[in-house]
Design a protein around this motif. Structure first.
Motif, short mmCIF file in Angstrom:
data_model
loop_
_atom_site.label_atom_id
_atom_site.label_comp_id
_atom_site.label_asym_id
_atom_site.label_seq_id
_atom_site.Cartn_x
_atom_site.Cartn_y
_atom_site.Cartn_z
N ILE A 1 64.88 -38.27 -50.40
CA ILE A 1 65.11 -39.63 -49.90
C ILE A 1 66.61 -39.90 -49.95
O ILE A 1 67.25 -39.72 -50.99
N VAL A 2 67.17 -40.36 -48.84
CA VAL A 2 68.59 -40.70 -48.76
C VAL A 2 68.73 -42.22 -48.79
O VAL A 2 68.03 -42.93 -48.06
N ILE A 3 69.63 -42.71 -49.63
CA ILE A 3 69.83 -44.14 -49.81
C ILE A 3 71.25 -44.48 -49.37
O ILE A 3 72.22 -43.98 -49.94
N THR A 4 71.38 -45.32 -48.37
CA THR A 4 72.69 -45.83 -47.98
C THR A 4 72.96 -47.12 -48.77
O THR A 4 72.04 -47.79 -49.23
N ALA A 5 74.23 -47.44 -48.93
CA ALA A 5 74.66 -48.67 -49.63
C ALA A 5 73.96 -48.83 -50.98
O ALA A 5 73.41 -49.90 -51.28
N PRO A 6 73.99 -47.80 -51.85
CA PRO A 6 73.23 -47.89 -53.11
C PRO A 6 73.82 -48.85 -54.13
O PRO A 6 73.16 -49.15 -55.13
N THR A 7 75.05 -49.31 -53.91
CA THR A 7 75.66 -50.25 -54.85
C THR A 7 75.71 -51.66 -54.29
O THR A 7 76.30 -52.55 -54.90
N GLY A 8 75.11 -51.88 -53.12
CA GLY A 8 75.11 -53.21 -52.50
C GLY A 8 74.05 -54.12 -53.08
O GLY A 8 73.33 -53.78 -54.03
N ASN A 9 73.88 -55.28 -52.48
CA ASN A 9 72.96 -56.29 -53.01
C ASN A 9 71.54 -55.78 -53.12
O ASN A 9 70.85 -56.03 -54.11
#
Length: 297
Positions: A2-10
């Motif tokens: 599983i690829v997660i974009t923007a993992p440190t965003g809201n």
């Protein structure tokens, strides 16, 4: 994988811990795309594969999507661009990479409004729906998380609430609409990413537990914060001038205005709240847990 974009965003900062907790038992590996790996939580270190860079860049996406089974896709709006460039322009390299690597499933962060008469004149929402179409056109199984306004938008008003007891928006003070906590969006995304038995293309509304008006929000904030809070309605022309004054691209600022106008005309009211579309976090709970500490700090 599983690829997660923007993992440190809201949303990502809530999604990543959920996947870290559940993915190993499901036999899933995790990969994140992040500009600054130092911002990742300590719990993620050594437990996720890190691809450093922006998910706007084709070479970064090529590395990140290789061998991926599913992707969580979130576009961070770029206020220096026109809305279509900020959403579909940003996403076009991802659409090409999804096809090139045969990624099977994508969960994307989108908006309510599809199928309504307002959908083609709703500014940022219209651009977001066009992004959905672009992703769906690749042939992946796609679920667009169709969200209303976030409770977290009020965090931008903390100084005004603290110093003046005022928050602003551009909708009628008695216009009731759904609102949602980003943690609830993350929970729905995690469920879809981990159980990929779904196929085809569709929207998944995440509507919160009840509709609220700005006057309702003011009343609840007053109760939870222990101080008077009132709502002030900002005219749309004043909102546009303010946003341009902050340096936003004029077309992006107009996109915000058009979105606000559409919401005031009922853009978010077209989906019924059911056990499947409701989410658990109420505004009272969110105020006590998130807004009150931010305002009183």
């Amino acid at each position: 994988m599983i690829v997660i974009t923007a993992p440190t965003g809201n949303i990502g900062r809530h999604l990543l811990p959920l996947l870290l907790e559940s993915a190993p038992a499901a036999g899933e590996e995790l990969r994140v795309i992040v500009r600054d790996p130092a911002r990742l939580p300590d719990a993620a270190r050594g437990r996720v594969e890190v691809v450093t860079g922006s998910h706007a860049e084709a070479d970064v996406l090529d590395r990140a999507f290789e061998g991926a089974d599913a992707v969580f896709w979130l576009v961070p709006p770029d206020a220096s661009l026109a809305p279509q460039d900020a959403y579909t322009g940003f996403t076009r390299p991802a659409a090409e990479a999804l096809t090139a690597h045969g990624v099977g499933h994508v969960v994307g962060v989108s908006a309510l409004g599809r199928g309504t008469p307002l959908a083609d004149r709703a500014g940022l929402v219209t651009a977001s729906l066009a992004m959905d179409d672009l992703i769906a056109g690749t042939g992946v199984a796609y679920r667009a998380l169709a969200n209303p306004s976030f409770f977290e938008n009020l965090l931008e008003e903390c100084d005004s609430i603290r110093e003046k007891g005022v928050f602003t928006d551009s909708v009628d003070p008695d216009r009731k609409a759904p609102f949602v906590a980003v943690a609830d969006i993350a929970a729905v995304a995690a469920g879809l990413l981990l159980d990929r038995s779904w196929t085809g293309t569709g929207s998944v509304p995440v509507l919160g537990p009840q509709d609220l008006s700005p006057n309702d929000l003011a009343r609840i904030m007053t109760e939870q914060l222990g101080r008077p809070v009132r709502y002030e309605r900002q005219p749309l022309d004043e909102l546009f001038a303010t946003l341009v004054g902050y340096g936003l691209h004029e077309a992006f600022a107009q996109g915000v205005v058009d979105m606000k106008r559409a919401k005031d005309e009922g853009l978010d009211a077209g989906v019924a709240r059911t056990p499947d579309t409701a989410s658990p976090t109420g505004f009272e709970q969110w105020c006590a847990r998130t807004l009150k500490p931010a305002v009183l700090s």
